[in-house]
Design an enzyme around this catalytic site. Structure first.
Site, PDB file in Angstrom:
ATOM      1  N   CYS A   1       0.804  -1.223   0.000  1.00  0.00           N
ATOM      2  CA  CYS A   1       0.000   0.000   0.000  1.00  0.00           C
ATOM      3  C   CYS A   1       0.835   1.270   0.000  1.00  0.00           C
ATOM      4  O   CYS A   1       0.289   2.362  -0.157  1.00  0.00           O
ATOM      5  CB  CYS A   1      -0.937   0.001   1.208  1.00  0.00           C
ATOM      6  SG  CYS A   1      -2.106  -1.381   1.227  1.00  0.00           S
TER       7      CYS A   1
ATOM      8  N   HIS B   1      12.390   0.823   5.477  1.00  0.00           N
ATOM      9  CA  HIS B   1      12.179  -0.580   5.097  1.00  0.00           C
ATOM     10  C   HIS B   1      12.648  -1.483   6.229  1.00  0.00           C
ATOM     11  O   HIS B   1      13.795  -1.405   6.670  1.00  0.00           O
ATOM     12  CB  HIS B   1      12.949  -0.910   3.820  1.00  0.00           C
ATOM     13  CG  HIS B   1      12.372  -2.058   3.056  1.00  0.00           C
ATOM     14  ND1 HIS B   1      12.160  -3.301   3.604  1.00  0.00           N
ATOM     15  CD2 HIS B   1      11.930  -2.141   1.767  1.00  0.00           C
ATOM     16  CE1 HIS B   1      11.638  -4.106   2.687  1.00  0.00           C
ATOM     17  NE2 HIS B   1      11.479  -3.431   1.574  1.00  0.00           N
TER      18      HIS B   1
ATOM     19  N   HIS C   1      -1.992  19.747   6.642  1.00  0.00           N
ATOM     20  CA  HIS C   1      -2.911  18.707   6.178  1.00  0.00           C
ATOM     21  C   HIS C   1      -2.220  17.342   6.267  1.00  0.00           C
ATOM     22  O   HIS C   1      -1.010  17.229   6.048  1.00  0.00           O
ATOM     23  CB  HIS C   1      -3.358  18.971   4.741  1.00  0.00           C
ATOM     24  CG  HIS C   1      -3.884  20.360   4.527  1.00  0.00           C
ATOM     25  ND1 HIS C   1      -5.106  20.766   5.003  1.00  0.00           N
ATOM     26  CD2 HIS C   1      -3.330  21.438   3.907  1.00  0.00           C
ATOM     27  CE1 HIS C   1      -5.300  22.037   4.670  1.00  0.00           C
ATOM     28  NE2 HIS C   1      -4.239  22.471   4.014  1.00  0.00           N
TER      29      HIS C   1
ATOM     30  N   HIS D   1      -2.577   6.893   5.097  1.00  0.00           N
ATOM     31  CA  HIS D   1      -3.188   5.712   4.485  1.00  0.00           C
ATOM     32  C   HIS D   1      -4.184   5.069   5.441  1.00  0.00           C
ATOM     33  O   HIS D   1      -3.901   4.884   6.626  1.00  0.00           O
ATOM     34  CB  HIS D   1      -2.101   4.709   4.103  1.00  0.00           C
ATOM     35  CG  HIS D   1      -2.630   3.397   3.640  1.00  0.00           C
ATOM     36  ND1 HIS D   1      -3.509   3.283   2.582  1.00  0.00           N
ATOM     37  CD2 HIS D   1      -2.430   2.137   4.087  1.00  0.00           C
ATOM     38  CE1 HIS D   1      -3.818   2.006   2.400  1.00  0.00           C
ATOM     39  NE2 HIS D   1      -3.173   1.298   3.299  1.00  0.00           N
TER      40      HIS D   1
ATOM     41  N   HIS E   1     -14.494   5.347   4.598  1.00  0.00           N
ATOM     42  CA  HIS E   1     -15.945   5.145   4.615  1.00  0.00           C
ATOM     43  C   HIS E   1     -16.529   5.158   3.205  1.00  0.00           C
ATOM     44  O   HIS E   1     -17.370   4.310   2.873  1.00  0.00           O
ATOM     45  CB  HIS E   1     -16.608   6.230   5.462  1.00  0.00           C
ATOM     46  CG  HIS E   1     -18.087   6.071   5.608  1.00  0.00           C
ATOM     47  ND1 HIS E   1     -18.989   6.602   4.700  1.00  0.00           N
ATOM     48  CD2 HIS E   1     -18.841   5.416   6.544  1.00  0.00           C
ATOM     49  CE1 HIS E   1     -20.222   6.303   5.077  1.00  0.00           C
ATOM     50  NE2 HIS E   1     -20.164   5.582   6.184  1.00  0.00           N
TER      51      HIS E   1
ATOM     52  N   ASN F   1     -10.474   0.548   1.560  1.00  0.00           N
ATOM     53  CA  ASN F   1      -9.016   0.540   1.460  1.00  0.00           C
ATOM     54  C   ASN F   1      -8.638   0.453  -0.013  1.00  0.00           C
ATOM     55  O   ASN F   1      -8.831  -0.573  -0.658  1.00  0.00           O
ATOM     56  CB  ASN F   1      -8.444  -0.645   2.236  1.00  0.00           C
ATOM     57  CG  ASN F   1      -6.923  -0.638   2.263  1.00  0.00           C
ATOM     58  OD1 ASN F   1      -6.266   0.054   1.494  1.00  0.00           O
ATOM     59  ND2 ASN F   1      -6.343  -1.425   3.158  1.00  0.00           N
TER      60      ASN F   1
END
Length: 501
Positions: free
Chosen positions: A230, A309, A398, A402, A431, A435
């Site tokens: 993702c 990572h 802002h 994720h 919502h 995802n």
């Protein structure tokens, strides 16, 4: 009886793996990068300020001295040459001209109740699996208007290359068509193309799929990233940044998506049923430029990318894996320790990001916590730190975090000490769309633009997690105040006023 001796060698901590060494490297980086400024500013002040008449008089009085004039000329020449080398070696800025997020057609809308109903009719799940998915959906934070290809509920399996290509053509071309139409950039003008899709990686690649569809020129630099999870969109941004800084006057397009139907799991293992409940259809397309003339029309400039990572740790590496269950059914297995692993990756990522974005006051508090941990003898591994969590609201206006699930967003809000208003874009995307994997951070930015909240000079933090395990951050600065364009078109058309709930 045999006797033997054991010699214990005391070793210093492995400072190469220490978080503290990153600050040393960062300090040298700033010193070398901004060293010319440190040299020029005092010289400029000595010459330009009103109190420097004595210095100027000495220089002018010695103008008749040939050697003195020669030294001054050589010094000025060296100064001009150093300034030229410094300016020529600076990386060119990278601008985000615009982006587009795909909104599927209404016939793909699937409510939570309809999801369970269609899954039951498909015959691929037993009662326990259906009940487990129903409970997950109820607490997921997803609404009843998310999008999913209903062909995945067919009696036969849909994890085929044909099904994957069908979904890819719908979402990818839908996003790119809108991007090219909005920016008025022709596909033939694109010099760099990067596509990220973790699960579905056909041959020919998805980048070749796009090149063939739009008949893009043959000398384009094209890449397809697979298995990045993702956070793949920020990985693709980092690759685009490197390519744009080494190839002047180019346009780069970054496409981020995931084929939810291709990875739909039809088995009984609960850890592999969870992705069924969260992942939905979506795709984003971002247009980047290193043309200096595009500064005026750019929406954002890219300031920082920080990548973390944790793949060297076995537990992190196995936290999210595409595999088969005992009955040889393919799916995505999620580790029960995923929340803890993500927290450790986040802590390492913000340790590196903080000095780049935080004001001095927060940096001092953060650095003092590092010093305190160092002298407390708790080791050099960043996972053992009890770090001071800075106030990131002082660094960013802002947040695009994720949104894998409601529980993850709750933990992020608590650990980063964010307000409900800061978390609103993430919760709204979860919502409304579910995802969306690597493209979700762009739907969140589209939400902020749809609400007309992004003002000139604002900084936006995009944060994403991915398999491996990875935690990546991208920081953007708004070049202009954006109007509510995304509320009139794109994914939030006719639904932007429904949020916040």
């Amino acid at each position: 009886a045999m006797s033997f001796s054991v010699r214990v060698r005391r070793r210093l901590p492995d400072f190469l793996q220490s978080v503290k060494l990153k600050y040393v490297k960062l300090g040298y980086h700033y010193l070398l990068t901004h060293g010319l400024y440190l040299f020029l500013v005092p010289l400029f002040l000595l010459i330009a300020i009103p109190g420097a008449e004595e210095l100027r008089r000495i220089i002018l009085d010695g103008a008749g001295d040939y050697h003195h004039v020669t030294n001054v000329v050589l010094a000025l020449s060296a100064l001009v040459f150093s300034a030229y080398v410094y300016l020529a070696s600076r990386p060119c800025p990278v601008y985000l001209l615009d982006f587009a997020c795909y909104r599927p057609t209404d016939d793909c809308k699937v409510s939570k109740k309809e999801f369970i109903h269609l899954a039951s009719k498909s015959g691929g799940f037993d009662d326990d699996s259906l009940e487990f998915q129903r409970r997950i959906l109820e607490s997921s934070g997803l609404g009843d208007e998310t999008y999913l290809r209903k062909s995945i509920f067919a009696l036969e399996t849909t994890a085929t290359t044909e099904e994957g290509r069908a979904e890819a053509s719908a979402v990818i071309f839908g996003a790119l068509d809108e991007l090219f139409e909005t920016t008025r950039i022709r596909p033939s003008d694109v010099g760099i193309l990067i596509v990220s899709c973790s699960i579905f990686n056909p041959t020919p690649s998805l980048s070749a799929f796009i090149i063939n569809h739009y008949k893009i020129r043959g000398n384009i630099l094209s890449f397809t990233l697979g298995g990045m999870g993702c956070s793949a969109s920020i990985v693709a941004l980092d690759l685009a940044l490197d390519l744009l800084q080494s190839n002047p006057n180019r346009y780069a397009v970054v496409v981020s998506t995931e084929m939810a139907a291709y990875n739909f799991y039809r088995g009984k293992e609960r850890s592999m049923l969870i992705p069924n409940c969260y992942f939905r259809m979506g795709c984003s397309a971002v247009l980047l430029s290193n043309h200096r003339r595009d500064r005026r029309r750019a929406k954002y400039s890219l300031e920082h990318i920080v990548r973390t990572h944790k793949g060297s740790e076995d537990r992190s590496f196995r936290s999210t894996q595409q595999t088969h269950d005992k009955e040889r059914v393919k799916g995505l297995r999620m580790s029960k320790d995923l929340m803890e692993i993500g927290g450790e990756a986040l802590k390492t990522n913000i340790t590196t990001l903080s000095p780049l974005v935080l004001p001095i006051s927060e940096q001092l508090l953060f650095f003092s916590s590092l010093i305190r941990e160092f002298f407390s003898g708790k080791g050099t591994d960043s996972s053992s730190f009890n770090l001071y969590i800075p106030d990131y609201k002082l660094a960013f206006e802002h947040f695009c975090l994720h949104a894998p699930s409601k529980s993850v967003l709750d933990e992020l809000q608590r650990n980063l000490n964010l307000t409900n208003n800061n978390m609103e874009p993430s919760r709204a995307v979860l919502h409304r769309f579910g995802n969306l994997s690597s493209s979700s951070i762009w739907y969140q930015l589209a939400y902020l633009e749809g609400k007309a909240r992004v003002k000139k000079g604002d900084r936006v933090w995009q944060l994403a997690f991915g398999s491996g395990f990875k935690c990546n951050s991208a920081v953007w600065r708004a070049m202009k105040t954006t109007m509510s364009e995304q509320g009139k078109r794109g994914p939030w058309f006719a639904s932007i006023d429904m949020y916040p709930q």
